[in-house]
Design a protein around this motif. Structure first.
Motif, mmCIF file in Angstrom:
data_model
loop_
_atom_site.group_PDB
_atom_site.id
_atom_site.type_symbol
_atom_site.label_atom_id
_atom_site.label_comp_id
_atom_site.label_asym_id
_atom_site.label_seq_id
_atom_site.Cartn_x
_atom_site.Cartn_y
_atom_site.Cartn_z
ATOM 1 N N SER A 1 -67.743 73.221 -23.197
ATOM 2 C CA SER A 1 -66.353 73.372 -23.120
ATOM 3 C C SER A 1 -65.675 73.748 -24.333
ATOM 4 O O SER A 1 -65.897 73.145 -25.382
ATOM 5 N N LEU A 2 -64.328 74.231 -23.955
ATOM 6 C CA LEU A 2 -63.451 74.587 -24.885
ATOM 7 C C LEU A 2 -62.278 73.743 -24.413
ATOM 8 O O LEU A 2 -61.805 73.914 -23.181
ATOM 9 N N ASP A 3 -61.547 72.803 -25.127
ATOM 10 C CA ASP A 3 -60.701 71.789 -24.411
ATOM 11 C C ASP A 3 -59.315 72.229 -25.232
ATOM 12 O O ASP A 3 -59.392 72.182 -26.539
ATOM 13 N N THR A 4 -58.474 72.697 -24.401
ATOM 14 C CA THR A 4 -56.968 72.914 -25.184
ATOM 15 C C THR A 4 -56.033 71.648 -24.870
ATOM 16 O O THR A 4 -55.980 71.120 -23.877
ATOM 17 N N MET A 5 -55.623 71.263 -26.038
ATOM 18 C CA MET A 5 -54.927 69.817 -26.036
ATOM 19 C C MET A 5 -53.542 70.047 -26.466
ATOM 20 O O MET A 5 -53.117 70.650 -27.306
ATOM 21 N N VAL A 6 -52.784 69.274 -25.730
ATOM 22 C CA VAL A 6 -51.409 69.136 -26.061
ATOM 23 C C VAL A 6 -50.790 67.439 -26.146
ATOM 24 O O VAL A 6 -51.587 66.819 -25.570
ATOM 25 N N ARG A 7 -49.921 67.331 -26.871
ATOM 26 C CA ARG A 7 -49.356 65.909 -26.807
ATOM 27 C C ARG A 7 -48.010 65.801 -26.223
ATOM 28 O O ARG A 7 -46.940 66.482 -26.558
ATOM 29 N N ALA A 8 -47.778 64.807 -25.498
ATOM 30 C CA ALA A 8 -46.438 64.654 -24.883
ATOM 31 C C ALA A 8 -45.885 63.197 -25.357
ATOM 32 O O ALA A 8 -46.691 62.272 -25.365
ATOM 33 N N VAL A 9 -44.970 62.911 -24.933
ATOM 34 C CA VAL A 9 -43.954 61.582 -25.127
ATOM 35 C C VAL A 9 -44.611 60.717 -24.054
ATOM 36 O O VAL A 9 -44.416 59.424 -24.282
ATOM 37 N N ARG A 10 -44.983 61.371 -22.919
ATOM 38 C CA ARG A 10 -45.709 60.399 -21.951
ATOM 39 C C ARG A 10 -46.355 61.428 -20.886
ATOM 40 O O ARG A 10 -46.138 62.611 -21.048
ATOM 41 N N LEU A 11 -47.013 60.794 -20.207
ATOM 42 C CA LEU A 11 -47.799 61.865 -19.099
ATOM 43 C C LEU A 11 -46.795 61.942 -18.056
ATOM 44 O O LEU A 11 -45.978 61.157 -17.518
ATOM 45 N N PRO A 12 -46.649 63.246 -17.585
ATOM 46 C CA PRO A 12 -45.712 63.789 -16.682
ATOM 47 C C PRO A 12 -45.729 63.056 -15.455
ATOM 48 O O PRO A 12 -46.881 62.825 -14.836
ATOM 49 N N GLN A 13 -44.813 62.905 -14.617
ATOM 50 C CA GLN A 13 -44.533 62.423 -13.279
ATOM 51 C C GLN A 13 -44.386 63.626 -12.370
ATOM 52 O O GLN A 13 -44.164 64.816 -13.030
ATOM 53 N N GLY B 1 -77.403 74.059 -21.177
ATOM 54 C CA GLY B 1 -76.148 74.190 -20.495
ATOM 55 C C GLY B 1 -75.584 75.617 -20.349
ATOM 56 O O GLY B 1 -76.714 76.227 -20.641
ATOM 57 N N ALA B 2 -74.545 75.857 -20.441
ATOM 58 C CA ALA B 2 -74.182 77.348 -20.247
ATOM 59 C C ALA B 2 -72.803 77.766 -20.730
ATOM 60 O O ALA B 2 -71.849 76.865 -20.931
ATOM 61 N N VAL B 3 -72.512 78.758 -21.469
ATOM 62 C CA VAL B 3 -71.485 79.249 -21.643
ATOM 63 C C VAL B 3 -71.304 80.841 -21.429
ATOM 64 O O VAL B 3 -72.420 81.392 -21.171
ATOM 65 N N GLY B 4 -69.904 81.295 -21.510
ATOM 66 C CA GLY B 4 -69.901 82.573 -21.336
ATOM 67 C C GLY B 4 -70.190 83.664 -22.422
ATOM 68 O O GLY B 4 -70.371 82.699 -23.631
ATOM 69 N N THR B 5 -69.994 84.762 -22.338
ATOM 70 C CA THR B 5 -70.069 85.678 -23.550
ATOM 71 C C THR B 5 -68.859 85.904 -24.059
ATOM 72 O O THR B 5 -68.534 86.766 -24.933
ATOM 73 N N ASP B 6 -67.733 85.120 -23.731
ATOM 74 C CA ASP B 6 -66.515 85.252 -24.229
ATOM 75 C C ASP B 6 -66.156 84.644 -25.670
ATOM 76 O O ASP B 6 -67.174 83.878 -26.249
ATOM 77 N N GLN B 7 -65.060 84.499 -26.145
ATOM 78 C CA GLN B 7 -64.761 84.053 -27.493
ATOM 79 C C GLN B 7 -64.902 82.733 -27.437
ATOM 80 O O GLN B 7 -65.582 81.902 -28.362
ATOM 81 N N ALA B 8 -64.720 82.049 -26.313
ATOM 82 C CA ALA B 8 -64.765 80.413 -26.273
ATOM 83 C C ALA B 8 -66.366 80.207 -26.313
ATOM 84 O O ALA B 8 -66.612 79.195 -27.135
ATOM 85 N N GLY B 9 -67.044 80.916 -25.481
ATOM 86 C CA GLY B 9 -68.508 80.717 -25.645
ATOM 87 C C GLY B 9 -69.040 80.746 -27.042
ATOM 88 O O GLY B 9 -70.010 79.740 -27.814
ATOM 89 N N ARG B 10 -68.720 81.794 -27.881
ATOM 90 C CA ARG B 10 -69.204 82.075 -29.266
ATOM 91 C C ARG B 10 -68.886 81.006 -30.014
ATOM 92 O O ARG B 10 -69.525 80.324 -30.821
ATOM 93 N N GLN B 11 -67.451 80.373 -29.956
ATOM 94 C CA GLN B 11 -67.019 79.256 -30.724
ATOM 95 C C GLN B 11 -67.714 78.188 -30.547
ATOM 96 O O GLN B 11 -68.169 77.603 -31.615
ATOM 97 N N CYS B 12 -68.076 77.669 -29.267
ATOM 98 C CA CYS B 12 -68.925 76.581 -28.627
ATOM 99 C C CYS B 12 -70.295 76.825 -29.323
ATOM 100 O O CYS B 12 -70.585 75.560 -30.080
ATOM 101 N N ARG C 1 -76.296 82.217 -21.763
ATOM 102 C CA ARG C 1 -75.092 83.023 -22.112
ATOM 103 C C ARG C 1 -75.210 84.160 -20.967
ATOM 104 O O ARG C 1 -76.012 84.828 -20.866
ATOM 105 N N ASP C 2 -74.035 84.033 -20.329
ATOM 106 C CA ASP C 2 -73.996 85.013 -19.162
ATOM 107 C C ASP C 2 -72.451 85.498 -19.257
ATOM 108 O O ASP C 2 -71.675 85.207 -20.047
ATOM 109 N N ASN C 3 -72.190 86.524 -18.394
ATOM 110 C CA ASN C 3 -71.174 87.080 -18.257
ATOM 111 C C ASN C 3 -69.935 86.472 -17.533
ATOM 112 O O ASN C 3 -68.733 86.930 -17.438
#
Length: 308
Positions: A17-29, A65-76, A92-94
């Motif tokens: 996977s490609l994981d997008t990460m953010v940091r918060a002052v707390r987990l949202p309610q 495993g499996a990745v797409g042919t997108d930029q995320a897949g190439r990066q992984c 690698r598929d579409n």
């Protein structure tokens, strides 16, 4: 019991996977808006993380495993190959590469969102694997890239070391627990998954109940509190937590499994396997993203090399 003859090959079936990460002052309610700091995109996935850790500790890992042919897949794929993982069996598929979104609280603990997309890339074949009893190990993070349980059971009956890392999100998707427990020599899970699979709250009760359902070894990870292990021969081990400045708990459990199997493959005792994997999991929480670098792992690599 699972073979502990020194081994160098781990075949992993699991997510990339490609994981997008953010940091918060707390987990949202509920119904709350929070400003967050963007930390970036990091390559991850339960299967990929375990394979990377095993490979970087001196073993040979082969990933299905499996990745797409997108930029995320190439990066992984690029990062996996840089870490020495054999990606020749990654499809690698579409479709799109699996994505997750992680929100980190001030204590480094995470809340994760798993993106379910209709066009997600998937593993399309499970070729025959010429595995060698008492030499090869197979590790599965159950999901879209899982082999049939009957195949896993067949490998175990032939003397191949089989393991799985089970988490609550898999149970939410209806994982057939009985089959997986009977097919695996080793089961890794956290406290929450152990409780859900057994209906028990007591840790020792969970270990006993899971052992009774098939595995030779059960390892329950407890985050900051360390990990516990139980074997069919009656052995019980409890490893305390390691003090660490936690910034991101993502991938710690995957690193734990990969490190445990690397130590096992090097012929280490179960006590040594538990100690090493506990240390590496704790170290993983001190960096952003789900993987350590060779610089972080250098002392452990040398230690494992000396043991062989």
């Amino acid at each position: 019991m699972i073979p502990v003859t020194p081994s160098k090959t781990l075949t992993v079936f699991g997510g990339i996977s490609l994981d997008t990460m953010v940091r918060a002052v707390r987990l949202p309610q509920p119904d709350e808006k929070l400003w967050v700091d963007s930390l970036g995109d990091f390559c991850g996935g339960m299967g990929a993380n375990a394979a990377v850790c095993f490979s970087m500790l001196g073993g040979k890992s082969i990933l299905f495993g499996a990745v797409g042919t997108d930029q995320a897949g190439r990066q992984c794929i690029a990062q996996l190959e840089e870490a020495g993982v054999d990606t020749s069996n990654v499809c690698r598929d579409n479709g799109s590469t699996f994505r997750t979104f992680a929100i980190l609280g001030p204590d480094g603990e995470k809340a994760m969102l798993l993106l379910s997309a209709a066009d997600m890339a998937g593993l399309t074949h499970f070729p025959y694997l010429d595995l060698v009893a008492s030499h090869d190990l197979v590790h599965v993070a159950p999901g879209r890239a899982s082999p049939p349980v009957s195949m896993l059971q067949g490998w175990r009956e032939r003397g191949i070391g089989t393991s799985a890392d089970i988490e609550p999100a898999m149970l939410d998707r209806g994982l057939e627990v009985a089959g997986w427990l009977s097919a695996c020599s080793i089961v890794f899970c956290g406290r929450a998954a152990a409780g859900r699979m057994t209906g028990l709250e007591n840790l020792d009760g969970c270990l006993t109940a899971l052992l009774e359902r098939g595995p030779d070894i059960v390892v329950i990870t407890k985050g900051r509190d360390g990990a516990s292990l139980a074997c069919k021969d009656g052995q019980r081990l409890h490893e305390p937590g390691v003090n660490a400045f936690v910034v991101d708990s993502t991938g710690a459990g995957d690193a734990f499994a990969g490190a445990f199997l690397a130590a096992l493959a090097a012929g280490r005792s179960l006590d040594a396997c538990l100690q090493l994997s506990n240390k590496i999991a704790a170290l993983t929480t001190t960096v952003y993203g789900s993987r350590l670098t060779s610089h972080h792992l250098a002392p452990f690599i040398a230690d494992l090399a000396m043991s062989q």
